[in-house]
Design a protein around this motif. Structure first.
Motif, PDB file in Angstrom:
ATOM      1  N   TYR A 107      57.475  55.823  38.296  1.00  0.00           N
ATOM      2  CA  TYR A 107      58.564  55.552  37.376  1.00  0.00           C
ATOM      3  C   TYR A 107      58.003  55.277  35.984  1.00  0.00           C
ATOM      4  O   TYR A 107      56.811  55.180  35.789  1.00  0.00           O
ATOM      5  CB  TYR A 107      59.379  54.346  37.855  1.00  0.00           C
ATOM      6  N   LYS A 129      58.693  52.477  32.678  1.00  0.00           N
ATOM      7  CA  LYS A 129      59.355  51.216  32.387  1.00  0.00           C
ATOM      8  C   LYS A 129      58.970  50.738  31.008  1.00  0.00           C
ATOM      9  O   LYS A 129      57.976  51.164  30.435  1.00  0.00           O
ATOM     10  CB  LYS A 129      59.034  50.171  33.454  1.00  0.00           C
ATOM     11  N   ASN A 185      63.603  47.473  31.123  1.00  0.00           N
ATOM     12  CA  ASN A 185      64.230  48.300  32.152  1.00  0.00           C
ATOM     13  C   ASN A 185      63.212  49.200  32.841  1.00  0.00           C
ATOM     14  O   ASN A 185      62.087  49.383  32.362  1.00  0.00           O
ATOM     15  CB  ASN A 185      65.323  49.192  31.531  1.00  0.00           C
ATOM     16  N   LYS A 186      63.669  49.831  33.940  1.00  0.00           N
ATOM     17  CA  LYS A 186      62.877  50.820  34.658  1.00  0.00           C
ATOM     18  C   LYS A 186      63.652  52.137  34.601  1.00  0.00           C
ATOM     19  O   LYS A 186      64.890  52.145  34.646  1.00  0.00           O
ATOM     20  CB  LYS A 186      62.686  50.359  36.105  1.00  0.00           C
ATOM     21  N   TYR A 238      63.910  56.501  35.709  1.00  0.00           N
ATOM     22  CA  TYR A 238      63.521  57.627  36.548  1.00  0.00           C
ATOM     23  C   TYR A 238      64.210  58.873  36.006  1.00  0.00           C
ATOM     24  O   TYR A 238      65.445  58.902  35.899  1.00  0.00           O
ATOM     25  CB  TYR A 238      63.899  57.390  38.005  1.00  0.00           C
ATOM     26  N   THR A 286      54.356  53.699  35.482  1.00  0.00           N
ATOM     27  CA  THR A 286      54.042  52.761  36.561  1.00  0.00           C
ATOM     28  C   THR A 286      53.403  53.522  37.714  1.00  0.00           C
ATOM     29  O   THR A 286      53.575  54.739  37.850  1.00  0.00           O
ATOM     30  CB  THR A 286      55.308  52.036  37.066  1.00  0.00           C
TER      31      THR A 286
END
Length: 179
Positions: free
Chosen positions: A164, A166, A170-171, A173, A160
């Motif tokens: 991050y 994704k 979900n996302k 890190y 992204t």
């Protein structure tokens, strides 16, 4: 009376020949013995290879090359090296770096997959691919620094603009689910 090595040459010609031989010897010395830097950490001459000034025993200077992706990795016809140390289990003929992020890298040879110089168990080296930012894809899973990212969907996993990762659900890190 001294006999000259070159009795038919003038003194100035003999001097020029002497200077030429001297310069030739200096050039040969610099080529053969003075190490040339390549990469940030390695250097070599025609006889030896060095890592940060320390000679690497047994390294072949003719076939020695540093990986562009990470300047701490190198190989020659006999071995793979990391920070100047021989990496015993790696196949030097097929070893390659899949991808790096600063000083951390994924690598593989015909049989194995490695993260940061450590063997990753259970991976088929023919089926892995580097996603980026220390993420690796294998089968239907996503890995971060060699560890499984729980619940990540490989087919929709993407980067992204905010830094991050994704997927459709979900996302993430640094390999952790954040929502």
């Amino acid at each position: 009376m001294k006999k000259s090595l070159f009795p038919n040459l003038k003194t100035s010609t003999k001097l020029l020949i002497g200077i030429g031989i001297f310069l030739y010897l200096i050039i040969v010395y610099r080529i053969v013995y003075v190490p040339k830097d390549f990469g940030r950490h390695y250097s070599k001459n025609f006889l030896y290879v060095y890592y940060e000034g320390n000679m690497i025993d047994g390294a072949d200077p003719i076939s020695f090359e540093v990986f562009r992706e990470n300047l701490r990795y190198a190989k020659d016809k006999n071995n793979v090296y990391y920070r100047g140390e021989i990496q015993e289990k790696k196949d030097q003929k097929t070893f390659e770096l899949l991808g790096c992020s600063r000083t951390k890298c994924y690598g593989k040879d015909t049989e194995n997959v490695y993260f940061n110089n450590k063997l990753l168990e259970g991976f088929n080296s023919n089926d892995v691919f580097y996603i980026g930012d220390l993420y690796l894809g294998y089968e239907d899973n996503v890995y971060y620094k060699g560890e499984l990212v729980e619940g990540a969907d490989l087919n929709t996993f993407r980067y992204t603009l905010d830094g991050y990762r994704k997927d459709d659900y979900n996302k993430y890190y640094k390999g952790e689910k954040i929502r």
